[in-house]
Scaffold this active site. Structure first.
Site, short mmCIF file in Angstrom:
data_model
loop_
_atom_site.label_atom_id
_atom_site.label_comp_id
_atom_site.label_asym_id
_atom_site.label_seq_id
_atom_site.Cartn_x
_atom_site.Cartn_y
_atom_site.Cartn_z
N LYS A 202 0.95 -1.29 0.09
CA LYS A 202 0.03 -0.03 -0.06
C LYS A 202 0.84 1.17 -0.03
O LYS A 202 1.52 1.55 1.01
CB LYS A 202 -0.86 0.07 1.31
CG LYS A 202 -1.93 0.97 1.29
CD LYS A 202 -2.89 1.02 2.28
CE LYS A 202 -4.05 1.95 2.36
NZ LYS A 202 -3.54 3.31 2.41
N CYS B 31 -18.57 21.68 34.80
CA CYS B 31 -18.46 22.20 33.52
C CYS B 31 -17.09 23.29 33.60
O CYS B 31 -17.66 24.31 34.36
CB CYS B 31 -19.41 22.56 32.69
SG CYS B 31 -18.99 23.24 31.31
N CYS C 252 -18.91 26.69 32.14
CA CYS C 252 -20.01 27.47 32.97
C CYS C 252 -20.41 27.01 34.01
O CYS C 252 -21.07 27.75 34.90
CB CYS C 252 -21.24 27.28 31.95
SG CYS C 252 -21.88 25.50 32.11
N CYS D 200 -24.70 27.21 28.90
CA CYS D 200 -22.98 27.10 28.70
C CYS D 200 -22.58 27.79 27.52
O CYS D 200 -23.17 27.30 26.29
CB CYS D 200 -22.66 25.74 28.86
SG CYS D 200 -21.16 25.45 28.61
N CYS E 163 -21.73 18.58 30.28
CA CYS E 163 -22.14 19.49 31.00
C CYS E 163 -23.84 19.63 31.20
O CYS E 163 -24.51 19.20 29.85
CB CYS E 163 -21.54 20.60 30.37
SG CYS E 163 -22.40 22.40 30.63
#
Length: 717
Positions: free
Chosen positions: A137, A438, A441, A462, A456
DNA sequence: GTGCCTCGAGTTCC
DNA sequence: CTCGAGGCAC
């Protein structure tokens, strides 16, 4: 200042292959004049004389004609003008036969499984003979060469498999590629690999360095960079080569077997790889693989594995294709190159669905010819060293910041971490604690039972999710708004005067901009033209097909393909929203109707209904819809449809479309699609691998047709 | 229930 | 490109 528009239009529509030597002089002279005028207008005035597409077309024509008749090139050739804006793209070519990729095998067992799978599919006994070809290949880039009546008329890159780029002028400069063929089929598409030898690569890099030009990381990149030059003269100066190993459209078969077809290509004047061998057993295939691996360092060109193909072409046809790969071939890849480096940090990225994805920041290291400084860490289990079932996959060797880690590029592309050297772990390295809030946020990030990812829960609150959703909204496959990419979305999201916080804001941008004192035009990167272009691109997408709108919404589990199925099912935005309004999760007529869509299950249906019934999200969707004209899914008039009212059953493997697609198209034509054959069945559409259903149909006297006959019946042959 | 086969989602580098 | 998971055939 004006320009000869008629001549521009005439040249624009001219096929470079039609240009004769006699006509070339006049054409090159005109092109020189027209392109010169267009250039100076572009640079000195702010009013272009011709549109970009025409400019690119003329520029390409000029290059093509110069490549065909190098001795006719003018002193003042536009190709040599410095500072002339050069098109960033080649023209697009739709492949007559799709250029597919191959599925991969890494272990010997997978090769054995592949052979077993082929036998099972074809119903060939384990002791009956079955031959395969095995060939190296080549690590280059694939190219499709189209010959008509023995003349090379087009060369195209693979692209996404369906549509590639037209690089004809460049391909013609490659010595291994014949311009004419003797005794070839009228239509012949030869496919193979463009590559650069290691010696030529080193010499090229040396020349580049001496000339102060940029050097290439590896022969593959050098070959790709050389072939994709807009100026064929540069390509001509690069030592590219070509191995032929496959074909696309043919007006007549080349041979009965893969190996014989390759021999035929060689007779026609193509280079073919002399390490190609016909093998009778998996053991022989693996032995040839080992043999090639041992020779690898001395070949003089890069290879990344061995390709096995079923030798008998009739069997290849019976095996057919999965969605993106043939069933009759597989690539046995060499083990990936490995490198050790330091894990400097672990960052968390938040995706559009809220998924928290850890990313490894690495001390930069060269792996497989490329400098890598990031690697995916998938999810928290991966860092902890356990699999989805909680069992250790690296014997509890949790990854820690500061660790010495072994990196490789999966599929020679995506950097991943394979191993950790615990003996080199710094004393103060602490286990990584995956965040449960998160990082963007501060909302809780939770992991649902059985789910590998932590998400989250902030939803639209967020900012990371909101931005990622917007990026998805403007991405290819969804609204695909020119000039509004990831970077612009980030900028507009932060913008205080003309913010884009949700999709609807994109379509109110023009009105808000018009009313604003601090207009867009005053910002970095925005001139009069770019603002105009952006606004136009947005207006262009104000009218949108239902499926694209639905996909653009980015509802979890509802991807491109499901969006189109749903669009076909409901037909219109009104019908879709009405159904969503009255749907109840898990019960009722609307729910049953939704689950009846082939390809839609409970998970997707729940996700869809919840998105439309969530007040905040629905309000956002409604604000968007108010800005748009949604095109109904194409509903064909079924009154004269040949299959209206008929009951159809699909079985076996469909090669031209997925089963879900086949079903939705049949339904669009007024047919009923059923899962099992009964006396009421009108047609059984049987692909390769059809089993008990075909027998039952024969017993019941139900008409059985193949996929092509079906397509002919519905007028889509 | 198991075992494909696709699709969806996330990711890197040029 | 890869992994995980959804959907469906057997």
């Amino acid at each position: 200042m004006s320009i000869d528009d008629a001549r521009v239009a005439e040249l624009r529509n001219l096929d470079p292959n039609d240009v004769t030597a006699d006509a070339a002089d006049a054409i090159l002279a005109d092109l020189s004049e027209l392109l010169g005028q267009a250039n100076s207008a572009y640079h000195t005035d702010d009013a272009p004389l011709i549109d970009d597409a025409s400019y690119d077309a003329l520029k390409r024509l000029n290059m093509a004609v110069e490549a065909a008749f190098p001795n006719k090139k003018r002193e003042d050739s536009p190709t040599d003008q410095v500072g002339a804006p050069v098109s960033e793209t080649f023209s697009k070519v739709t492949h007559a036969v799709r250029m597919l990729s191959l599925s991969n095998a890494f272990a010997d067992e997978e090769v054995v499984e592949f052979v077993d799978g082929v036998r099972r599919f074809l119903n060939i006994a384990a002791d009956a003979p079955l031959s395969f070809t095995a060939e190296p290949k080549i690590d280059g880039l694939s190219l499709s060469l189209r010959y008509e009546n023995g003349q090379l008329i087009q060369a195209a890159t693979r692209g996404d498999g369906a549509v590639g780029e037209n690089v004809t002028a460049n391909a013609k400069t490659i010595a291994d590629i014949p311009h004419t063929l003797n005794a070839a089929p009228d239509v012949l598409e030869v496919r193979g690999e463009v590559y650069m030898s290691e010696a030529d690569f080193l010499a090229l890099n040396k020349r580049q360095e001496e000339a102060g030009a940029k050097t290439f990381a590896n022969p593959r990149n050098a070959a790709a960079g050389s072939l994709r030059q807009l100026d064929p003269k540069i390509t001509a100066s690069r030592p590219l080569r070509f191995f032929a190993y496959a074909w696309g459209e043919l007006s007549a078969p080349l041979a009965t077997h893969q190996s014989k077809a390759i021999a035929r290509l060689q007779e026609l004047g193509f280079q073919t790889n002399d390490l190609t061998k016909v093998c009778e057993t998996p053991e022989e295939m693996i032995a040839h693989y080992t043999d090639i691996m041992l020779k690898r360092a001395d070949l003089g060109y890069d290879i990344d594995g061995v390709v096995y193909k079923v030798d008998d072409l009739a069997l290849q046809r019976r095996l057919g294709f999965r969605s993106t790969t043939p069933r009759w071939a597989i690539a046995h890849k060499f083990p990936a190159e490995l490198a050790w480096t330091r894990l400097v940090a672990i960052d968390i990225q938040v995706g559009r669905t809220g998924a928290l994805s850890p990313v490894a920041r690495l001390a930069p290291i060269t792996v497989g010819g490329v400098v890598v400084s990031n690697a995916t860490l998938h999810n928290e289990d991966y860092i902890a060293g356990v699999g989805g079932d909680g069992h250790p996959i690296r014997e509890g060797r949790d990854l820690r910041v500061g660790d010495l880690v072994q990196v490789y590029r999966a599929g020679d592309v995506i950097p991943k971490i394979k191993d950790v050297d615990l003996s080199k772990r710094p004393d103060d390295a602490a286990p990584y604690v995956f965040p449960d809030v998160c990082p963007e946020c501060g909302s809780h990030a939770i992991r649902e039972a059985g789910d590998a990812v932590r998400r989250c829960t902030g939803g639209l609150i967020c900012p990371a999710q909101a931005v990622e959703r917007l990026k998805h909204f403007v991405s290819r496959g969804a609204f695909d708004i020119d000039g509004l990419g990831a970077k612009q979305i980030e900028m507009f999201y932060q913008d205080e005067v003309l913010p884009i916080k949700e999709p609807a804001d994109i379509f109110t941008l023009q009105a808000r901009n018009a009313a604003s004192l601090a207009k867009l035009q005053n910002r970095d990167g925005f001139g009069e033209t770019s603002v105009k272009n952006l606004m136009q691109a947005i207006e262009d997408k104000r009218t949108i097909p239902l499926g694209k709108l639905l996909f653009g919404l980015g509802i979890r589990h509802v991807g491109e393909s499901a969006s189109n199925l749903l669009a076909n099912h409901y037909g219109s935005w009104q019908a879709l929203t009405a159904a969503m309004d009255k749907s109840e999760v898990g019960t009722g007529e609307a729910w049953d109707d939704l689950l009846n869509v082939d390809g839609v299950g409970a998970v997707m249906a729940t996700s869809l209904i919840e998105a439309f019934q969530n007040d905040a999200e629905r309000a956002s969707i409604d604000r968007l819809a108010a800005e748009l004209t949604v095109l109904d899914a194409e509903v064909r008039d079924t009154s004269d449809s040949p299959v209206a009212g008929k009951t159809v059953v699909f079985t076996g493997t469909l090669e031209k479309m997925t089963r879900a697609e086949a079903k939705s198209r049949a339904e669009a034509l007024g047919a009923k699609v059923s899962g099992s054959v009964s006396a009421k069945t009108d047609f059984l559409v049987a692909g390769p691998g059809a089993g008990s259903k075909a027998k039952k149909a024969a017993d019941l006297g139900v008409e059985t047709i193949d996929e092509d006959a079906w397509l002919a019946l519905i007028g889509e042959a």
